[in-house]
Design a protein around this motif. Structure first.
Motif, short mmCIF file in Angstrom:
data_model
loop_
_atom_site.label_atom_id
_atom_site.label_comp_id
_atom_site.label_asym_id
_atom_site.label_seq_id
_atom_site.Cartn_x
_atom_site.Cartn_y
_atom_site.Cartn_z
N GLY A 1 13.85 -51.23 17.21
CA GLY A 1 14.29 -52.21 16.22
C GLY A 1 15.57 -52.92 16.66
O GLY A 1 15.78 -53.14 17.84
N PRO A 2 16.44 -53.26 15.70
CA PRO A 2 16.32 -52.93 14.28
C PRO A 2 15.33 -53.82 13.54
O PRO A 2 15.10 -54.95 13.93
CB PRO A 2 17.75 -53.14 13.75
N ILE A 3 14.77 -53.28 12.48
CA ILE A 3 13.78 -53.95 11.66
C ILE A 3 14.22 -53.85 10.20
O ILE A 3 14.64 -52.80 9.74
CB ILE A 3 12.39 -53.29 11.80
N THR A 4 14.09 -54.95 9.48
CA THR A 4 14.24 -54.94 8.03
C THR A 4 12.85 -55.07 7.43
O THR A 4 12.11 -55.99 7.79
CB THR A 4 15.13 -56.10 7.54
N ILE A 5 12.49 -54.15 6.56
CA ILE A 5 11.15 -54.16 6.01
C ILE A 5 11.19 -54.08 4.49
O ILE A 5 11.94 -53.30 3.92
CB ILE A 5 10.31 -53.02 6.63
N PHE A 6 10.41 -54.95 3.87
CA PHE A 6 10.26 -54.97 2.41
C PHE A 6 8.98 -54.20 2.09
O PHE A 6 7.88 -54.69 2.32
CB PHE A 6 10.19 -56.41 1.89
N VAL A 7 9.14 -53.00 1.56
CA VAL A 7 8.00 -52.10 1.38
C VAL A 7 7.57 -52.04 -0.08
O VAL A 7 8.35 -51.66 -0.94
CB VAL A 7 8.34 -50.66 1.87
N PRO A 8 6.32 -52.40 -0.36
CA PRO A 8 5.81 -52.30 -1.73
C PRO A 8 5.54 -50.84 -2.10
O PRO A 8 4.91 -50.11 -1.35
CB PRO A 8 4.50 -53.08 -1.69
N SER B 1 17.37 -51.03 -2.83
CA SER B 1 17.80 -51.69 -1.60
C SER B 1 18.60 -50.79 -0.67
O SER B 1 19.07 -49.71 -1.05
CB SER B 1 18.67 -52.91 -1.96
N ASP B 2 18.71 -51.27 0.58
CA ASP B 2 19.62 -50.69 1.57
C ASP B 2 19.36 -49.20 1.85
O ASP B 2 20.30 -48.41 1.91
CB ASP B 2 21.07 -50.90 1.14
N ILE B 3 18.10 -48.83 2.02
CA ILE B 3 17.78 -47.45 2.39
C ILE B 3 17.82 -47.37 3.91
O ILE B 3 16.97 -47.93 4.61
CB ILE B 3 16.40 -47.02 1.85
N ALA B 4 18.83 -46.69 4.43
CA ALA B 4 19.08 -46.66 5.87
C ALA B 4 17.99 -45.91 6.62
O ALA B 4 17.52 -44.86 6.18
CB ALA B 4 20.44 -46.03 6.15
N GLN B 5 17.60 -46.45 7.77
CA GLN B 5 16.64 -45.85 8.68
C GLN B 5 17.29 -45.78 10.06
O GLN B 5 18.21 -46.55 10.35
CB GLN B 5 15.37 -46.69 8.78
N SER B 6 16.80 -44.93 10.92
CA SER B 6 17.38 -44.85 12.27
C SER B 6 17.14 -46.13 13.06
O SER B 6 17.87 -46.43 14.00
CB SER B 6 16.81 -43.65 13.03
N ASN B 7 16.10 -46.89 12.68
CA ASN B 7 15.78 -48.12 13.41
C ASN B 7 15.78 -49.36 12.51
O ASN B 7 15.10 -50.35 12.79
CB ASN B 7 14.42 -47.99 14.11
N GLY B 8 16.54 -49.31 11.41
CA GLY B 8 16.62 -50.48 10.56
C GLY B 8 16.96 -50.16 9.12
O GLY B 8 17.70 -49.22 8.83
N VAL B 9 16.38 -50.93 8.21
CA VAL B 9 16.65 -50.74 6.79
C VAL B 9 15.39 -51.04 5.99
O VAL B 9 14.59 -51.91 6.36
CB VAL B 9 17.83 -51.65 6.33
N VAL B 10 15.20 -50.31 4.90
CA VAL B 10 14.06 -50.51 4.00
C VAL B 10 14.57 -50.98 2.65
O VAL B 10 15.54 -50.46 2.11
CB VAL B 10 13.24 -49.21 3.83
#
Length: 200
Positions: free
Chosen positions: A81-88, A177-186
């Motif tokens: 990443g980093p990747i920002t993903i909008f997850v339903p 919002s802003d749930i941290a991931q090792s390769n981005g944010v959800v």
């Protein structure tokens, strides 16, 4: 195709009173309820895990996880990443037309599914603070380019919640919002974002 990413969505006002009041002041306009603002999705996520590890472990995101596997996109979401993903969240899929969910799981519709999933992801790491900054800089709304090449409009409502508008005119709100991931944010959303239909 594996380099293409994700789906996503969001949540809005909880009561009729809030919607009625917002009709005069909400820059989004007279929009149907966009979903509850409360979400438990993301509770089990750990910042040391990548996006796929976290989504796989969250029962409230099981439909999205199945979609990612059906489209063979797990490797993409595990990337550096980093990747920002909008997850339903699971309940977000109720916003799809009747029968659409089952159709997307069929092998013949894998390209459509991949296109929708990729429409939910943006290259880079975009916190809500950064999204608000961009919205304010562009005087009320900003355009985000997704990994699929499609466009999302981000703006705020009267309560300063971030609203996402897709290419079909559908709108949703970020419920968590802003749930941290090792390769981005959800960011968790309550409705599925839909791009314009694309010829194969």
């Amino acid at each position: 195709m594996k380099k293409i990413l994700l789906l996503s969505l969001a949540l809005m006002m909880c009561s009729f009173a809030v919607l009625a009041q917002a009709a005069d002041t909400d820059p989004v306009g007279n929009v149907p309820a966009l979903g509850s603002m409360k979400s438990t999705a993301g509770d089990s996520m750990l910042p040391a895990n990548d996006i796929i590890q976290n989504i796989a472990a969250d029962k409230d995101l099981s439909i999205f996880y199945k979609f990612v596997n059906s489209a063979n996109l797990a490797e993409t979401y595990e990337s550096k990443g980093p990747i920002t993903i909008f997850v339903p969240a699971n309940e977000a899929f109720e916003s799809l037309p009747p029968g659409k969910l089952d159709t997307l799981f069929k092998p013949a519709h894998v390209w459509e599914l991949t296109h929708i999933l990729a429409y939910h992801a943006i290259a880079g790491k975009f916190s809500t603070k950064e999204l608000h900054k961009r919205i304010n800089k562009h005087k009320g709304s900003t355009t985000l380019t997704t990994i699929s090449g499609g466009k999302l409009i981000a703006k705020t409502d009267g309560d300063n919640n971030i609203i996402l508008e897709d290419e079909t005119g559908g709108q949703c709100i970020i419920s968590r919002s802003d749930i941290a991931q090792s390769n981005g944010v959800v960011h968790i959303i309550s409705k599925v974002l839909l791009p314009k239909a694309k010829a194969v």
